[in-house]
Design a protein around this motif. Structure first.
Motif: not given
Lengths: 254, 241
Positions: A91-111
């Motif tokens: 139900n999410l876009t590719g970018r939104e999927n990666l954004e979820l993982i980024r938030r879980i891992l606590g990574l910077p936005k540009d990752s």
């Protein structure tokens, strides 16, 4: 030797079936480790155990000096993974999927942009993941594994479903990663020809048993000693597996 | 807190939030419509006006809530199983029980909002359509809390069931079976049947008084805790294979 992943007599049994049988692996830091075996050899099960997706029946393993399950969160924080098939929120876009993982891992936005670019998905980032082709889903799975450039990558047949140019591109990408940011990669495949082009060390698994572990040169040497032609490693691999299958049959008949 | 924010992001385009908000609005609309059409009949019943307001409209509202909970619980886990997304979650540094708890909290909050919307409608009806001086705010708030608490075992049970089955039709079928069996058993005076979470949810709907039944409240709290505890334990102990 500086090993980042080691397994000790790792075993997984499902009722009467032994999927992984006393496997002891040694993966050097900064290397690409090709994990080879025919379908059903136990490659995915071994990788699943390393990621805590399934519990070992016997044996243990360490990843960067850490143990499961006590250090589960610490291990998973530094391990990028891709197992069997891509996993994503449809139900999410590719970018939104990666954004979820980024938030879980606590990574910077540009990752997220970095991972999309590495996986060649930049122009499709805003498309719903359920509308991706199989190859694009595969790339999304890879982008998820590469997000934040983790020091350890566990990739289970990551080129499945890709077209020949995609396979080539992903293979080159994987090959370049240790040089790019000094990571260790464990990659599984059932094709030696593919692993041969990128791996430093290999482990050959058949019916859950580790038949060989060492460098490609070691494999060539052991092939020569066994009287096989060392020019074609694919044949060496197939002969090794056939011999093991024949020995298994013989043992079963006794 | 960050896990809750992540869970809320996952809900995008799933329909979980609209489903329970619609249930709240539909329930409120039903209360207005029913009271507008049947006001004289309802107030002619041999019951106290507050009991009429709260118990005679609650049956349909409760069914809406029940199906809203069943559908939303199925959807909230279906999106995890659809693209094997849950597998990725297990491979990330995520506390899986935390993820389960967040889903439970999201559904509970949405149900609370739905119940609040429905009770706002009842408050409006009570203050305008009941005879002068009869409307009791305290009784309405108590009944709203009672109906919310008695709905929680079904919510807790459905989250547990949908978290364990990849095929959405299984929890949906369990929900429908729960509703049908609950309907058949709700009238029984046997307290042992309150073990059935759907029976507890139906209790306020089959009662003729708006006064909460303490035994039902206790059973509801216990079942909610047991199902939630079981779900958290399974999320922690059972691995994704």
């Amino acid at each position: 030797m500086d090993y980042i992943i080691t397994t000790e007599q790792l075993t997984k049994k499902y009722k009467n079936f032994t999927s992984v049988n006393n496997v002891s692996l040694h993966i050097r830091k900064g290397s690409i480790y090709g994990f080879l075996g025919p379908n059903g050899a136990g490659k995915s099960t071994t990788m699943k155990m390393l990621l805590g997706l399934t519990a070992p029946t016997k044996g243990s393993f360490t990843i960067d000096g850490r143990h499961f399950p006590e250090d589960r969160l610490a291990i998973l924080k530094e391990t990028g993974s891709f197992i069997e098939s891509p996993s994503f929120y449809a139900n999410l876009t590719g970018r939104e999927n990666l954004e979820l993982i980024r938030r879980i891992l606590g990574l910077p936005k540009d990752s997220v942009d970095d991972a999309l670019e590495l996986a060649g998905l930049t122009e499709f980032g805003n498309r719903l993941a359920r509308k991706y082709s199989l190859g694009m889903k595969q790339r999304l799975g890879l982008a998820g594994a590469l997000l934040g450039r983790p020091p350890i990558l566990i990739l289970d047949e990551p080129t499945n479903g890709l077209d020949p140019s995609g396979i080539h591109e992903i293979r080159n990408l994987i090959k370049s990663l240790p040089g790019l940011y000094n990571c260790t990669i464990m990659i599984s495949s059932h094709m030696l020809s593919e692993v041969e082009r990128m791996a430093d060390d290999i482990g050959i698994l058949n019916h859950g048993r580790l038949l060989f572990e060492g460098s490609l040169d070691d494999l060539r040497r052991s092939a020569k000693q066994a009287g096989m032609s060392a020019d074609n490693l694919e044949d060496v691999f197939l002969t090794m597996v056939d011999q093991d299958n024949a020995a298994r049959k013989q043992r079963a008949q006794l | 807190m960050s896990m809750l924010a992540i869970e809320l992001r996952k809900e995008k385009r799933t329909g979980v939030i609209p489903v329970l908000l619609s249930v709240g609005l539909l329930g409120a609309g039903y209360a207005f419509l029913n009271f507008a059409v049947r006001k004289d009949t309802l107030l002619g019943l041999p019951l106290a006006p507050m009991d009429v307001l709260l118990t005679q409209l609650y049956g349909m509202i409760m069914i809406l809530n029940m199906f809203g909970i069943v559908v939303a619980a199925c959807m909230i886990y279906n999106m995890e199983f659809k693209g094997y997304a849950v597998k990725k979650m297990y491979m990330l540094p995520v506390r899986v029980p935390g993820m389960y708890l967040c889903k439970f909290l999201i559904l509970s909050t949405l149900l609370f909002v739905a119940v609040a919307l429905q009770n706002l409608a009842l408050m409006r009806i009570g203050s305008t359509d009941l005879p002068q001086g009869v409307f009791e705010m305290g009784t309405l708030i108590k009944f709203a809390g009672y109906s919310f608490l008695t709905s929680m075992p079904v919510l807790s049970f459905m989250v547990l069931i949908s978290s364990r089955f990849e095929n959405m039709w299984v929890p949906l079928g369990v929900g429908v079976a729960g509703f049908l069996s609950g309907m058949a058993l709700a009238d029984s005076s046997n307290n042992l049947l309150m073990i059935h979470p759907f029976v507890i949810m139906l209790k306020p709907a089959v009662a003729m008084s708006a006064q909460p039944d303490i035994a039902v409240v206790i059973a509801a709290c216990m079942e909610t805790s047991v199902f939630l505890g079981a779900g958290l334990w399974m999320a922690k102990k059972l691995r994704y294979e």
